[in-house]
Scaffold this motif. Structure first.
Motif, short mmCIF file in Angstrom:
data_model
loop_
_atom_site.label_atom_id
_atom_site.label_comp_id
_atom_site.label_asym_id
_atom_site.label_seq_id
_atom_site.Cartn_x
_atom_site.Cartn_y
_atom_site.Cartn_z
N LEU A 1 -39.07 11.40 -41.00
CA LEU A 1 -40.57 11.08 -41.75
C LEU A 1 -40.64 10.39 -43.14
O LEU A 1 -41.78 10.13 -43.68
N LEU A 2 -39.12 9.84 -43.54
CA LEU A 2 -39.92 8.09 -44.00
C LEU A 2 -40.15 7.39 -43.39
O LEU A 2 -41.06 6.69 -44.14
N MET A 3 -39.41 7.38 -42.41
CA MET A 3 -40.01 6.02 -41.71
C MET A 3 -41.32 6.66 -40.94
O MET A 3 -42.60 5.22 -41.29
N ALA A 4 -41.98 8.19 -40.66
CA ALA A 4 -43.41 8.22 -39.78
C ALA A 4 -44.66 7.91 -41.53
O ALA A 4 -45.57 7.88 -41.30
N ALA A 5 -43.66 8.30 -42.61
CA ALA A 5 -44.69 8.07 -44.08
C ALA A 5 -44.93 6.59 -44.18
O ALA A 5 -46.28 6.37 -44.54
N SER A 6 -44.72 5.60 -43.83
CA SER A 6 -43.92 4.33 -44.17
C SER A 6 -45.24 3.71 -43.61
O SER A 6 -46.03 3.88 -42.79
N PRO A 7 -45.61 2.27 -44.60
CA PRO A 7 -46.88 1.48 -43.62
C PRO A 7 -47.24 0.87 -42.98
O PRO A 7 -48.02 0.97 -42.49
N ASN B 1 -51.64 2.04 -40.86
CA ASN B 1 -51.93 0.42 -39.96
C ASN B 1 -52.38 0.39 -39.47
O ASN B 1 -52.42 0.53 -38.19
N THR B 2 -53.49 -0.74 -39.40
CA THR B 2 -55.31 -0.86 -38.77
C THR B 2 -55.17 -1.35 -37.37
O THR B 2 -55.41 -2.36 -36.68
N ALA C 1 -55.27 6.31 -27.89
CA ALA C 1 -54.53 5.80 -29.03
C ALA C 1 -53.06 6.09 -28.96
O ALA C 1 -52.93 7.54 -29.65
N LEU C 2 -52.39 5.04 -29.06
CA LEU C 2 -51.53 5.70 -29.46
C LEU C 2 -50.81 5.79 -30.82
O LEU C 2 -49.54 6.04 -31.18
N VAL C 3 -51.37 5.31 -32.25
CA VAL C 3 -51.06 4.83 -33.49
C VAL C 3 -52.54 5.66 -34.21
O VAL C 3 -53.99 4.91 -33.74
N ASN C 4 -51.98 6.18 -34.79
CA ASN C 4 -53.41 7.39 -36.04
C ASN C 4 -53.55 5.63 -37.26
O ASN C 4 -52.81 5.93 -37.85
N ARG D 1 -40.84 -1.11 -41.39
CA ARG D 1 -41.80 -0.07 -42.25
C ARG D 1 -42.52 -0.49 -43.19
O ARG D 1 -43.40 0.58 -43.07
N TRP D 2 -42.04 -1.10 -44.37
CA TRP D 2 -42.75 -1.35 -45.75
C TRP D 2 -43.72 -2.12 -45.16
O TRP D 2 -44.73 -2.67 -45.50
N LYS D 3 -43.83 -3.23 -43.88
CA LYS D 3 -44.31 -3.88 -43.25
C LYS D 3 -44.68 -5.48 -43.97
O LYS D 3 -45.69 -6.02 -44.68
N ILE D 4 -43.37 -5.86 -44.67
CA ILE D 4 -43.08 -6.77 -45.63
C ILE D 4 -42.11 -8.66 -44.66
O ILE D 4 -41.98 -9.04 -45.34
N ALA D 5 -42.17 -8.08 -43.58
CA ALA D 5 -41.13 -8.30 -42.81
C ALA D 5 -41.61 -10.07 -42.15
O ALA D 5 -40.60 -10.95 -42.25
N GLU D 6 -42.77 -10.17 -42.58
CA GLU D 6 -43.38 -11.32 -41.80
C GLU D 6 -43.06 -11.83 -43.39
O GLU D 6 -42.94 -13.73 -43.31
N GLN D 7 -43.26 -11.69 -44.68
CA GLN D 7 -43.13 -12.51 -45.93
C GLN D 7 -41.83 -12.73 -45.88
O GLN D 7 -40.90 -13.73 -46.21
N VAL D 8 -40.66 -11.87 -46.36
CA VAL D 8 -39.12 -12.34 -46.19
C VAL D 8 -38.37 -12.70 -45.22
O VAL D 8 -37.61 -13.15 -45.39
#
Length: 604
Positions: A227-233, A238-239, A251-254, A539-546
Motif C-alpha cells: 500500500l505504501l508503494m501504491a500511494a507513492s509518486p 504519475n502522468t 490504460a494500465l496506470v491511473n 517509488r519516490w520518483k527521485i532516482a533520475e536525480q540521485v
C-alpha cells in the motif's frame, strides 16, 4: 517432534523440477504425471511447500543475485562482472537479464497455486487437518507476496488463473494481457486480507521449529509495503505513464492522484504497529542500566528472533562463502573480498551525534583535519569528517582508519587502511573499495571468514522500525496538518531514541514538505544497506536525480598513510546514467515474443 518446514529434504530438487519451468506459461506433462504422488504423503507435501518458500529472495545475496546496493546512491560493487556496473553505464536492454526475476517469481506463483489446489488431496493420517489448513494459507500468502515483488519491479502484471492452466491448453489460451496497476494491487491486497482474516493461520509462530514460516504479522508487513508503494509518486498521480496501455487501449496506470491511498497505507502500518507494543529492540550491556544504541542497532540483525523482528528467513544464506554479504564486504586481511564500497553520499547522509545533518547550522561537522583526542567511537588522528557521528554510522560504515569489527582473543584490533598503499587499498588487489569505504552492517563479529564460515543467524526481512517509517511517511502524506505531523514524529523519534540521537527539532515538523524530508532522511539511514533504497528512490520518483548522479567517494588512487590528506578528497567514482525507463525493469524479451498479448514496459 514435528519436522521443521525448512529442513533440507532429499526430494526438494526433484519437486522443484515440477514447477521450475523456463517460463511461467511452459507446459510440463511429464512432470505433472508425478504430482499425484507428491500429494499422497505428508513429507513430500511438506517438501513441496518448502519449494514454494524457496522463491523468497535473499536481498543480501551477492554475485549478481538480488543485492541492489550497487545500482542506487548507497554504493558501488568493484567487480567488473557485476550487473550493477552495466546498469549504471546504461548498458541494459530486455535481453540483458540483470536482476531479472520475472520467470522466477511466476514459478513461485504457479507452484503456490498447485499447492493450494492439491494439498487437500493429502489424506496422510499423520497430517493434522489444522496443519494442512495453515499450509494452504501460507501458500496463498506466498503467492500474493510474489505478485507484490513482481508489481514492484515490473509494474502492471499478468495475473494468472488461480486454477492452474491445463498442460494441454492450446498456445492461444496462453496469450494473457497485463492488468492495470490498481487492479493488480487490489488483487494482492485482497489476498493478503483474506489470509489475515483466516482462522487457520496464527498471528505469530512462536515454536522454534516454525520460525521462518509466514504468519499473519508477516502478511500485514507485506500489505503495508504494497500500500505504501501504491500511494507513492511513481504510481499515484504519475502522468508519465498516461499512454501506458494494452493493445486494446486499456490504460494500465491511473494518472490521477488519490490522497486516500496514503490513508490506506497509514492504517495498514498502524494496525501492525499496535501488535508490537514492546517496541524496538534495545540491548542493555551487563552491569549497566541504560541500553546501548550501538549494540542495539547492530544486534537487531544478529540476535535471532528478537522482539523487533516481524519476519526473517531462518538462516542467512548470504553469509555463505560464494555469495556471502559478509565475505564481499570484509577487508582482505580477514580473507574478505573487500569490494562493497559505500558512497560518500551515504556517508554524508548519517547524522551527527547531536542529531543534525552535516550541513545544518550547529552540526559541529568538520570536513578537514584530524582529531586530537580519542572519542567514544573513534581514535585519535581520525579524519574529522568521521568524528562525532551518530552510533548507526559506526555500526554500519568502515572508514579509513577504523578498526575492523572482528575481535580475536589476545590480539590487537586490526585497523582498516583504505588509502592507496594501505592493507585494503587499491594498490594491493583488484578487490578494493572504489569509494574508500567498506560496510560492516549486518556482519557478525563472530563470523570466521578465514574458514569461509559465517555465524549462524537469520536474515531479517521485515522489522518494526520499517513499519514505523511506513506509518510516519503515509500519515504525513495523507493529511497536511500539525496533528498528523506530530503523530508521525512520535515514531520517527522512537527510531532516533534507539539510535542514540535527539528527537526531531520543531522546524522539521513545521510543514508537510519539511516533515517529508525528515522522514526520508531517517529512512535512508535506519534502513541503509537492507535492500530498500533502490526501491525507495524509484517509488519516490527521485532516482533520475540521485541514482543518476555521479557516485562520490574518497580518492583511492592516492594516500601513503592514514593521515595523508591526498586520500581525503571528494572524488567522482563513477559517472552514472538513470534514464526514465529505468524506473521499471524490462520484461524479458523471450516472454514478450512468446506472449504477444503482454506489452513491453515504456522505453524498453
Amino acid at each position: 517432534m514435528r519436522k521443521t518446514l525448512f529442513r533440507t529434504v532429499a526430494c526438494l530438487i526433484g519437486l522443484l523440477s515440477a514447477t521450475s519451468c523456463k517460463n511461467y506459461l511452459d507446459k510440463q506433462p511429464d512432470d505433472m504425471l508425478t504430482i499425484d504422488k507428491v500429494f499422497a504423503v505428508r513429507t513430500q507435501t511438506q517438501a513441496y511447500l518448502s519449494s514454494v518458500y524457496s522463491f523468497i529472495p535473499d536481498v543480501l545475496s551477492m554475485q549478481n543475485n538480488y543485492n541492489m546496493l550497487g545500482i542506487c546512491d548507497e554504493g558501488d560493487f568493484i567487480w567488473a562482472a557485476s550487473w550493477a556496473g552495466q546498469i549504471n553505464n546504461g548498458n541494459w536492454n530486455p535481453t540483458s537479464g540483470y536482476y531479472d526475476k520475472w520467470a522466477a517469481f511466476y514459478k513461485g506463483i504457479r507452484s503456490a497455486s498447485i499447492f493450494i489446489n492439491r494439498v487437500d488431496e493429502c489424506q496422510d493420517p499423520t497430517l493434522e487437518p489444522q496443519v494442512r489448513a495453515s499450509w494452504k494459507q501460507e501458500a496463498r500468502a506466498l503467492r500474493a507476496m510474489y505478485y507484490f515483488f513482481l508489481l514492484r519491479q515490473y509494474g502492471p502484471l499478468v495475473i494468472l488463473p488461480e486454477e492452474t492452466i491445463d498442460v494441454n491448453a492450446p498456445n492461444e489460451d496462453l496469450q494473457l494481457a497485463r492488468k492495470p496497476f490498481d487492479e493488480c494491487l487490489d488483487y494482492i491486497v485482497g489476498e493478503f486480507d483474506a489470509v489475515i482474516a483466516s482462522p487457520d493461520l496464527p498471528d505469530r509462530f512462536v515454536n522454534a521449529n516454525d520460525k521462518g514460516r509466514i504468519d499473519k504479522n508477516t502478511v500485514m508487513g507485506f500489505k503495508s509495503r504494497a500500500l505504501l508503494m501504491a500511494a507513492s509518486p511513481l504510481w499515484n498521480g504519475n502522468t508519465d505513464y498516461g499512454n501506458f496501455r494494452n493493445p486494446d487501449g486499456t490504460a494500465l496506470v491511473n494518472p490521477t492522484y488519490d490522497a486516500g491511498k496514503w490513508d490506506k497505507a497509514a492504517q495498514a502500518a498502524k494496525a501492525l504497529i499496535d501488535k508490537y507494543p514492546s517496541g524496538l529492540y534495545k540491548k542493555t550491556p551487563d552491569g549497566q542500566s541504560q541500553f546501548d544504541p550501538y549494540t542495539s542497532y547492530r544486534d537487531v540483525f544478529l540476535d535471532r528472533w528478537n522482539q523487533e523482528v516481524i519476519y526473517a528467513r531462518p538462516q542467512m544464506a548470504s553469509s555463505a562463502a560464494d555469495v556471502g554479504w559478509e565475505r564481499h564486504c570484509a577487508p582482505r586481511f580477514v580473507n574478505g573480498w573487500n569490494g562493497v564500497g559505500i558512497s560518500q553520499q551515504m556517508v554524508d547522509a548519517y547524522f551527527m551525534s547531536n542529531g543534525k545533518k552535516i550541513n545544518e547550522a550547529g552540526s559541529q561537522y568538520v570536513e578537514t583535519g584530524f582529531s586530537a583526542a580519542t572519542g567514544k567511537y573513534t581514535k585519535a588522528n581520525t579524519a574529522n569528517m568521521y568524528v562525532n557521528r551518530e552510533p548507526r554510522f559506526y555500526a554500519s560504515v568502515i572508514y579509513n582508519g577504523a578498526d575492523w569489527i572482528y575481535k580475536e582473543d589476545g590480539k590487537p584490533n586490526r585497523t582498516v587502511e583504505l588509502f592507496f598503499t594501505g592493507n585494503c587499498g587499491k594498490q594491493g588487489s583488484h578487490d578494493h573499495s572504489a569509494t574508500g569505504y567498506l560496510c560492516s552492517k549486518n556482519i557478525s563479529p563472530n563470523s570466521n571468514l578465514q574458514e569461509w564460515t559465517g555465524a549462524l543467524r537469520s536474515l531479517v526481512l521485515i522489522r518494526l522500525a520499517e513499519i514505523y517509517l511506513n506509518y510516519a511517511e503515509a500519515l504525513n502524506e495523507a493529511r497536511d496538518d500539525q496533528a498528523s505531523r506530530a503523530e508521525a514524529a512520535i515514531y520517527i523519534d522512537k527510531i532516533r531514541e534507539r539510535a542514540g540521537i535527539p528527537a526531531l527539532e520543531s522546524d522539521k515538523k513545521a510543514s508537510q514538505a519539511a516533515m517529508r524530508t525528515a522522514i526520508r532522511d531517517e529512512r535512508r539511514v535506519e534502513l541503509a544497506f537492507e535492500g530498500f533504497r533502490a526501491w525507495d528512490t524509484r517509488r519516490w520518483k527521485i532516482a533520475e536525480q540521485v541514482d543518476g548522479a555521479p557516485l562520490m567517494g574518497m580518492n583511492v588512487n592516492a594516500g601513503k598513510s592514514l593521515t595523508d590528506t591526498e586520500f581525503y578528497k571528494r572524488t567522482v567514482v563513477e559517472q552514472r546514467a538513470f534514464p526514465r525507463n529505468y524506473y521499471l525493469w524490462p520484461i524479458p524479451q523471450y516472454d514478450i515474443v512468446r506472449n504477444k498479448a503482454c506489452i513491453q514496459n515504456p522505453g524498453w
